[in-house]
Design a protein around this motif. Sequence first.
Motif, short mmCIF file in Angstrom:
data_model
loop_
_atom_site.label_atom_id
_atom_site.label_comp_id
_atom_site.label_asym_id
_atom_site.label_seq_id
_atom_site.Cartn_x
_atom_site.Cartn_y
_atom_site.Cartn_z
N LEU A 77 0.78 -1.34 0.15
CA LEU A 77 -0.32 0.10 0.21
C LEU A 77 0.50 1.07 0.30
CD1 LEU A 77 -3.29 1.84 -0.19
CD2 LEU A 77 -3.05 1.13 2.38
N LYS A 78 1.82 0.76 0.86
CA LYS A 78 3.10 2.55 0.09
C LYS A 78 2.93 3.05 -0.87
CE LYS A 78 6.02 3.71 3.71
NZ LYS A 78 7.27 2.52 5.13
N LEU A 79 3.48 1.81 -0.98
CA LEU A 79 4.01 1.81 -3.07
C LEU A 79 2.71 3.22 -3.78
CD1 LEU A 79 5.77 -0.94 -3.12
CD2 LEU A 79 6.81 1.46 -3.14
N VAL A 80 1.91 1.81 -3.67
CA VAL A 80 0.03 3.21 -4.24
C VAL A 80 -0.34 4.21 -3.61
CG1 VAL A 80 -2.79 2.19 -4.29
CG2 VAL A 80 -1.00 0.52 -4.48
N TYR A 81 0.26 4.41 -2.49
CA TYR A 81 0.22 6.03 -1.30
C TYR A 81 0.62 6.88 -2.21
CZ TYR A 81 -3.54 4.44 1.40
OH TYR A 81 -5.09 3.95 2.61
N GLN A 82 1.78 6.64 -2.54
CA GLN A 82 2.57 7.30 -3.06
C GLN A 82 2.84 8.25 -4.39
OE1 GLN A 82 6.99 5.05 -2.44
NE2 GLN A 82 7.52 5.57 -0.08
N GLY A 108 -1.76 9.19 4.38
CA GLY A 108 -2.27 8.08 5.41
C GLY A 108 -3.30 7.61 5.30
N CYS A 109 -3.51 6.36 6.70
CA CYS A 109 -5.13 5.61 6.24
C CYS A 109 -5.44 4.89 7.98
CB CYS A 109 -4.85 4.47 6.05
SG CYS A 109 -3.57 3.27 6.01
N VAL A 110 -7.00 4.90 7.21
CA VAL A 110 -7.44 3.94 8.74
C VAL A 110 -7.65 2.16 8.41
CG1 VAL A 110 -9.61 3.61 9.85
CG2 VAL A 110 -8.78 6.17 9.18
N ALA A 111 -7.16 1.82 8.99
CA ALA A 111 -6.99 0.27 8.61
C ALA A 111 -8.26 -0.24 8.91
CB ALA A 111 -6.11 -0.31 8.65
N VAL A 112 -9.20 -1.18 8.24
CA VAL A 112 -10.55 -1.68 8.15
C VAL A 112 -10.17 -3.39 8.52
CG1 VAL A 112 -12.97 -1.48 8.55
CG2 VAL A 112 -11.35 0.69 8.35
N GLN A 113 -11.14 -4.06 9.44
CA GLN A 113 -10.84 -5.34 9.99
C GLN A 113 -11.20 -6.38 8.33
OE1 GLN A 113 -15.00 -5.65 10.17
NE2 GLN A 113 -13.42 -7.57 10.77
N ALA A 114 -11.10 -7.12 8.27
CA ALA A 114 -11.75 -7.89 7.05
C ALA A 114 -12.57 -9.32 7.75
CB ALA A 114 -10.79 -7.64 6.22
N ASP A 115 -12.33 -9.81 8.97
CA ASP A 115 -12.27 -11.25 9.77
C ASP A 115 -12.58 -10.85 10.65
OD1 ASP A 115 -12.12 -13.94 9.40
OD2 ASP A 115 -10.16 -13.96 10.97
N LEU A 123 0.57 -4.39 12.65
CA LEU A 123 0.95 -2.85 11.46
C LEU A 123 0.89 -2.39 11.74
CD1 LEU A 123 -1.43 -4.95 9.08
CD2 LEU A 123 1.19 -5.89 9.23
N ALA A 124 -0.38 -1.51 12.28
CA ALA A 124 -0.14 0.13 12.84
C ALA A 124 0.94 0.18 13.87
CB ALA A 124 -1.19 0.82 13.63
N GLU A 125 1.46 -0.56 14.45
CA GLU A 125 2.38 0.18 15.60
C GLU A 125 3.58 0.28 14.95
OE1 GLU A 125 4.79 -2.30 18.75
OE2 GLU A 125 2.30 -2.65 19.58
N LYS A 126 3.65 -1.06 13.30
CA LYS A 126 5.77 -0.44 12.54
C LYS A 126 4.93 0.37 11.43
CE LYS A 126 6.05 -5.72 13.91
NZ LYS A 126 5.62 -6.90 13.23
N ASN A 127 4.38 0.64 11.03
CA ASN A 127 3.21 1.57 10.00
C ASN A 127 2.98 2.78 10.30
OD1 ASN A 127 4.55 -0.15 7.34
ND2 ASN A 127 3.83 -1.30 8.77
N ASP A 128 4.25 3.86 10.33
CA ASP A 128 3.74 5.36 10.16
C ASP A 128 2.40 6.09 9.80
OD1 ASP A 128 3.42 7.40 13.16
OD2 ASP A 128 4.24 8.35 11.06
N PHE A 129 2.37 5.09 8.83
CA PHE A 129 1.73 5.86 8.20
C PHE A 129 0.34 5.13 8.30
CE2 PHE A 129 2.14 2.18 5.37
CZ PHE A 129 1.39 1.29 4.87
N ILE A 130 -0.31 4.44 8.83
CA ILE A 130 -1.90 3.43 9.46
C ILE A 130 -1.77 4.75 10.61
CG2 ILE A 130 -2.42 1.97 9.71
CD1 ILE A 130 -0.50 -0.71 8.57
N LYS A 131 -2.87 5.27 10.39
CA LYS A 131 -3.39 6.34 11.08
C LYS A 131 -4.36 6.08 12.52
CE LYS A 131 -0.23 9.90 9.21
NZ LYS A 131 1.11 9.56 10.17
#
Length: 275
Positions: A36-41, A47-54, A66-74
């Motif tokens: 996703l990082k490449l898509v966003y660039q 930044g983004c909000v990641a939503v559950q799928a399961d 994932l959010a802890e390791k990736n700052d762009f996941i706000k």
Amino acid sequence: MTIDSHQHFWIYEAEKHAWIDDDMKVIRKNFLPEDLKLVYQANGVGGCVAVQADQTLAETDFLLDLAEKNDFIKGIIGWVDLRASDIDTVLKHYSTFPKLKGFRHVVQGEADHNFMLRPDFLNGIAALEKYNFTYDILIFPHQLGAALELVRRFPNQKFVIDHIAKPYLKDGFYDGWAILMKAIGEHKNVYCKLSGMTTEADYNNWTPEQIEPYMQLVLDAFGANRILFGSDWPVCLVAGNYTKTKELVTNFIAKLSSEEQAAIMGGNAMQFYNL
């Protein structure tokens, strides 16, 4: 900053992701932050909000990691069983994670039209406000009546309608959906995501002109200060690419003031989810 208010990550498993049918096989693979990082660039998204799928607590913990390791996941929207008798204890635990902003249940998959109005579910919704959690409403149009009753019952709870409540774009159904969306829009505690629209149309033949009346109704019903851009990546890839998905919204809102455009493309998400 442009914020994508709705996207997903997963490590693909055929059984867990059985909802990805043959028509959607392009997304039968892993989708992770490095993708996703490449898509966003390429698309100028900050930044983004990641939503559950399961619908598991493991999914919520996966997104938190994932959010802890990736700052762009706000922020993340996780899943908990809102019907559980120990819901308060569960929410108290999750309230210690600053990036966890709220929860979602895949209500569209529930056979009961009034699933959201069952006492155990209402008990869970009532518990969210104490911890300042939001709730994402994922439904089909036939469940809009229950959604209207839900948002009416909890005027202080922050709700957001995902994917404009998935109107049957392919079939051109509009009126019944429009009436109820207008009624929901009158409740100021409810926002709406301009997301997931192309995948409700014909994947290969949708046009912006076909979707525009639906976006216009949402704009009229909720106003520019309560609608949020969301891509629904990677699901959007079955009906185009990220750029086309984003342009569907940016081209539609180009007629609005620059302040209103900035709000829809990021400001409203930051405010709603307290990013």
